[in-house]
Design an enzyme around this catalytic site. Structure first.
Site, PDB file in Angstrom:
ATOM      1  N   ASP A  27      -3.500   7.451   1.579  1.00 30.95           N
ATOM      2  CA  ASP A  27      -2.819   7.155   2.656  1.00 30.95           C
ATOM      3  C   ASP A  27      -2.520   7.397   3.908  1.00 30.95           C
ATOM      4  O   ASP A  27      -3.179   8.519   3.952  1.00 30.95           O
ATOM      5  CB  ASP A  27      -0.809   8.248   2.123  1.00 30.95           C
ATOM      6  CG  ASP A  27      -0.327   6.923   2.721  1.00 30.95           C
ATOM      7  OD1 ASP A  27      -0.217   6.165   3.218  1.00 30.95           O
ATOM      8  OD2 ASP A  27       0.970   7.358   2.509  1.00 30.95           O
ATOM      9  N   GLY A  28      -2.657   6.772   4.807  1.00 32.64           N
ATOM     10  CA  GLY A  28      -2.791   7.440   6.186  1.00 32.64           C
ATOM     11  C   GLY A  28      -3.303   7.046   7.738  1.00 32.64           C
ATOM     12  O   GLY A  28      -3.523   7.452   8.157  1.00 32.64           O
ATOM     13  N   HIS A  44      -8.965   1.928   9.707  1.00 34.10           N
ATOM     14  CA  HIS A  44      -9.754   2.169   8.107  1.00 34.10           C
ATOM     15  C   HIS A  44     -10.797   2.055   7.868  1.00 34.10           C
ATOM     16  O   HIS A  44     -11.729   2.674   6.813  1.00 34.10           O
ATOM     17  CB  HIS A  44      -9.120   0.027   7.463  1.00 34.10           C
ATOM     18  CG  HIS A  44      -7.658  -0.385   7.641  1.00 34.10           C
ATOM     19  ND1 HIS A  44      -6.411   0.451   5.976  1.00 34.10           N
ATOM     20  CD2 HIS A  44      -6.536  -1.182   8.496  1.00 34.10           C
ATOM     21  CE1 HIS A  44      -5.645   0.341   6.514  1.00 34.10           C
ATOM     22  NE2 HIS A  44      -5.306  -1.263   7.736  1.00 34.10           N
ATOM     23  N   SER A  73      -1.091  -4.210  -5.064  1.00 33.07           N
ATOM     24  CA  SER A  73      -0.653  -5.845  -4.752  1.00 33.07           C
ATOM     25  C   SER A  73       0.128  -6.080  -3.450  1.00 33.07           C
ATOM     26  O   SER A  73       0.726  -7.086  -3.125  1.00 33.07           O
ATOM     27  CB  SER A  73      -0.177  -5.930  -5.675  1.00 33.07           C
ATOM     28  OG  SER A  73       0.805  -4.929  -6.536  1.00 33.07           O
ATOM     29  N   TRP A  76      -0.669  -7.269   0.490  1.00 32.25           N
ATOM     30  CA  TRP A  76      -0.964  -8.817   0.676  1.00 32.25           C
ATOM     31  C   TRP A  76       0.333  -9.024   1.444  1.00 32.25           C
ATOM     32  O   TRP A  76       0.734 -10.324   2.200  1.00 32.25           O
ATOM     33  CB  TRP A  76      -1.019  -9.533  -0.553  1.00 32.25           C
ATOM     34  CG  TRP A  76      -2.044  -9.069  -1.227  1.00 32.25           C
ATOM     35  CD1 TRP A  76      -2.443  -8.648  -2.386  1.00 32.25           C
ATOM     36  CD2 TRP A  76      -3.394 -10.257  -1.220  1.00 32.25           C
ATOM     37  NE1 TRP A  76      -2.906  -8.677  -3.270  1.00 32.25           N
ATOM     38  CE2 TRP A  76      -4.092  -9.778  -2.537  1.00 32.25           C
ATOM     39  CE3 TRP A  76      -3.876 -10.293   0.056  1.00 32.25           C
ATOM     40  CZ2 TRP A  76      -5.327 -10.190  -2.051  1.00 32.25           C
ATOM     41  CZ3 TRP A  76      -5.525 -10.930  -0.135  1.00 32.25           C
ATOM     42  CH2 TRP A  76      -6.059 -10.763  -1.015  1.00 32.25           C
ATOM     43  N   ARG A  78       1.413  -7.818   4.528  1.00 33.81           N
ATOM     44  CA  ARG A  78       1.205  -7.178   5.671  1.00 33.81           C
ATOM     45  C   ARG A  78       0.721  -8.045   6.845  1.00 33.81           C
ATOM     46  O   ARG A  78       0.048  -8.935   6.270  1.00 33.81           O
ATOM     47  CB  ARG A  78       0.111  -5.550   5.805  1.00 33.81           C
ATOM     48  CG  ARG A  78       0.757  -4.437   4.584  1.00 33.81           C
ATOM     49  CD  ARG A  78      -0.902  -3.783   5.347  1.00 33.81           C
ATOM     50  NE  ARG A  78      -0.191  -1.716   4.736  1.00 33.81           N
ATOM     51  CZ  ARG A  78      -1.106  -1.183   4.252  1.00 33.81           C
ATOM     52  NH1 ARG A  78      -2.438  -0.437   5.296  1.00 33.81           N
ATOM     53  NH2 ARG A  78      -0.063   0.176   3.768  1.00 33.81           N
ATOM     54  N   LEU A 138     -21.428   9.878 -12.055  1.00 34.91           N
ATOM     55  CA  LEU A 138     -19.948   9.424 -11.573  1.00 34.91           C
ATOM     56  C   LEU A 138     -19.766   7.929 -11.642  1.00 34.91           C
ATOM     57  O   LEU A 138     -20.479   6.577 -11.532  1.00 34.91           O
ATOM     58  CB  LEU A 138     -19.612   9.753 -10.649  1.00 34.91           C
ATOM     59  CG  LEU A 138     -18.226   9.250  -9.611  1.00 34.91           C
ATOM     60  CD1 LEU A 138     -17.360  11.155 -10.544  1.00 34.91           C
ATOM     61  CD2 LEU A 138     -18.192   9.910  -7.843  1.00 34.91           C
ATOM     62  N   ARG A 201       5.144  10.327  -3.609  1.00 31.76           N
ATOM     63  CA  ARG A 201       5.366   9.257  -4.227  1.00 31.76           C
ATOM     64  C   ARG A 201       4.275   8.717  -4.797  1.00 31.76           C
ATOM     65  O   ARG A 201       3.376   9.087  -4.725  1.00 31.76           O
ATOM     66  CB  ARG A 201       5.882   8.979  -4.074  1.00 31.76           C
ATOM     67  CG  ARG A 201       5.825   7.944  -2.351  1.00 31.76           C
ATOM     68  CD  ARG A 201       6.688   6.948  -1.700  1.00 31.76           C
ATOM     69  NE  ARG A 201       5.858   6.428  -1.267  1.00 31.76           N
ATOM     70  CZ  ARG A 201       6.562   6.759   0.626  1.00 31.76           C
ATOM     71  NH1 ARG A 201       7.146   8.070   0.457  1.00 31.76           N
ATOM     72  NH2 ARG A 201       5.769   5.992   1.914  1.00 31.76           N
ATOM     73  N   LEU A 202       4.300   7.900  -6.473  1.00 34.05           N
ATOM     74  CA  LEU A 202       3.213   7.828  -6.528  1.00 34.05           C
ATOM     75  C   LEU A 202       2.772   5.875  -6.393  1.00 34.05           C
ATOM     76  O   LEU A 202       1.516   5.000  -5.498  1.00 34.05           O
ATOM     77  CB  LEU A 202       3.207   7.226  -7.890  1.00 34.05           C
ATOM     78  CG  LEU A 202       2.983   8.580  -8.887  1.00 34.05           C
ATOM     79  CD1 LEU A 202       3.631   8.105 -10.777  1.00 34.05           C
ATOM     80  CD2 LEU A 202       1.582   8.802  -9.255  1.00 34.05           C
TER      81      LEU A 202
END
Length: 249
Positions: A27-28, A44, A73, A76, A78, A138, A201-202
C-alpha cells in the site's frame, strides 16, 4: 492449515524463528507519487521495484511462501487510466520478469478472478505459472483481482454444488475440507501479514487464512519498502508468543 503447531522455524539452535509464509499488502504507491508531484503511474512502477526487493529479501531470509496483494477486486473501480497502467505493468512484468524468477528458484502462482482480465493477459499468467511450476526455493502468490469475501462466497457455492451432487455430506464439512475450496487450497496460512503506508486494516485480504496471523503495520510507503524493513518485520515476528487461542502451560 492445522494451527496446532507453529510452522515458523529457525535454521538452527538459538536462531530466530522464520515465518514459513509472509503476506504483504503493498500500500502507498499513489501517495508516494503524489508526495513527489509525480504521475500515479510512476508510483506503481516504483512499487514494482519494491516487489523485486521483497522477493529477494524473502528468499534470502528463508521464507518459503510469499503472498502479495497486487490488485484487489475493488481496484477495478479506480479511474480507467490507472487501471490501464496497472494491467499494463502486469503485462510488462509477466513478459520480462518470469525468466529472472525462474532463475532464482521462484514459483509464481496467481490467485483471484483472472476472468476479468483479457485473453492475452490470462494466457501470460498461465504461461508464467507453467514456466515456474518446478521451482522450489520460494513460492510467490500474487493476488490479482482478488477479494477475500468473493473467495469465501465462491468456496461456499462450490461446497453447495458438491453437496447437491451428492459428492459431499454437509454434516461432515470441517475447516480442512472447506479450505480445499479456497483459492489458497494446499498452501499454508500466513504466519505474518505486513501492511505498508501506516494503514491498519486487512482490506478484504485473506480473511479466512489470517485467523492466527501476526501483523506488522509499517509507516513506510510501499515504493520505499526494502530488505531492511522486511527483516525488521521478521525480527518483530520472532518475539511474538503464538498460542493459537490456547493458554501457556
Amino acid at each position: 492449515m492445522d494451527g496446532s503447531a507453529d510452522p515458523a522455524r529457525g535454521s538452527g539452535t538459538g536462531q530466530r524463528p522464520v515465518p514459513c509464509h509472509v503476506a504483504i499488502i503493498m500500500d502507498g504507491n499513489r501517495r508516494w507519487a503524489e508526495a513527489r508531484g509525480l504521475p500515479v503511474a510512476l508510483g506503481h512502477r516504483a512499487g514494482a521495484e519494491a516487489l523485486r526487493r521483497a522477493i529477494r529479501a524473502a528468499g534470502e531470509a528463508g521464507v518459503q511462501w510469499l503472498t502479495v496483494f497486487a490488485f484487489s477486486s475493488e481496484n477495478w473501480r479506480r479511474p480507467a487510466e490507472e487501471v490501464q497502467e496497472l494491467t499494463g505493468l502486469l503485462r510488462f512484468y509477466l513478459n520480462h520478469e518470469v525468466k529472472a524468477l525462474a532463475k532464482e528458484g521462484v514459483r509464481l502462482r496467481v490467485i483471484g478472478d483472472r476472468c476479468r482480465f483479457g485473453e492475452e493477459l490470462r494466457a501470460l499468467i498461465e504461461r508464467a505459472e507453467a514456466d515456474t511450476a518446478s521451482k522450489t526455493r520460494l513460492n510467490l502468490n500474487v493476488a490479482l483481482s482478488y477479494g477475500a469475501r468473493d473467495e469465501i462466497l465462491a468456496a461456499a457455492r462450490a461446497v453447495a454444488e458438491a453437496a447437491k451432487r451428492g459428492a459431499l455430506d454437509p454434516a461432515a464439512l470441517d475447516e480442512a475440507t472447506f479450505e480445499g475450496f479456497l483459492a489458497t487450497a494446499g498452501m499454508p496460512d500466513p504466519d505474518l501479514i505486513i501492511r505498508t503506508s501506516g494503514e491498519q486494516r486487512l482490506s478484504n485480504f485473506l480473511l479466512w487464512q489470517a485467523a492466527y496471523a501476526e501483523f506488522a503495520f509499517l509507516p513506510v510507503l510501499w515504493p520505499d519498502f526494502d530488505a531492511e524493513q522486511f527483516n525488521a518485520a521478521l525480527e518483530s515476528f520472532a518475539t511474538r508468543d503464538r498460542r493459537y487461542g490456547a493458554r501457556n502451560p
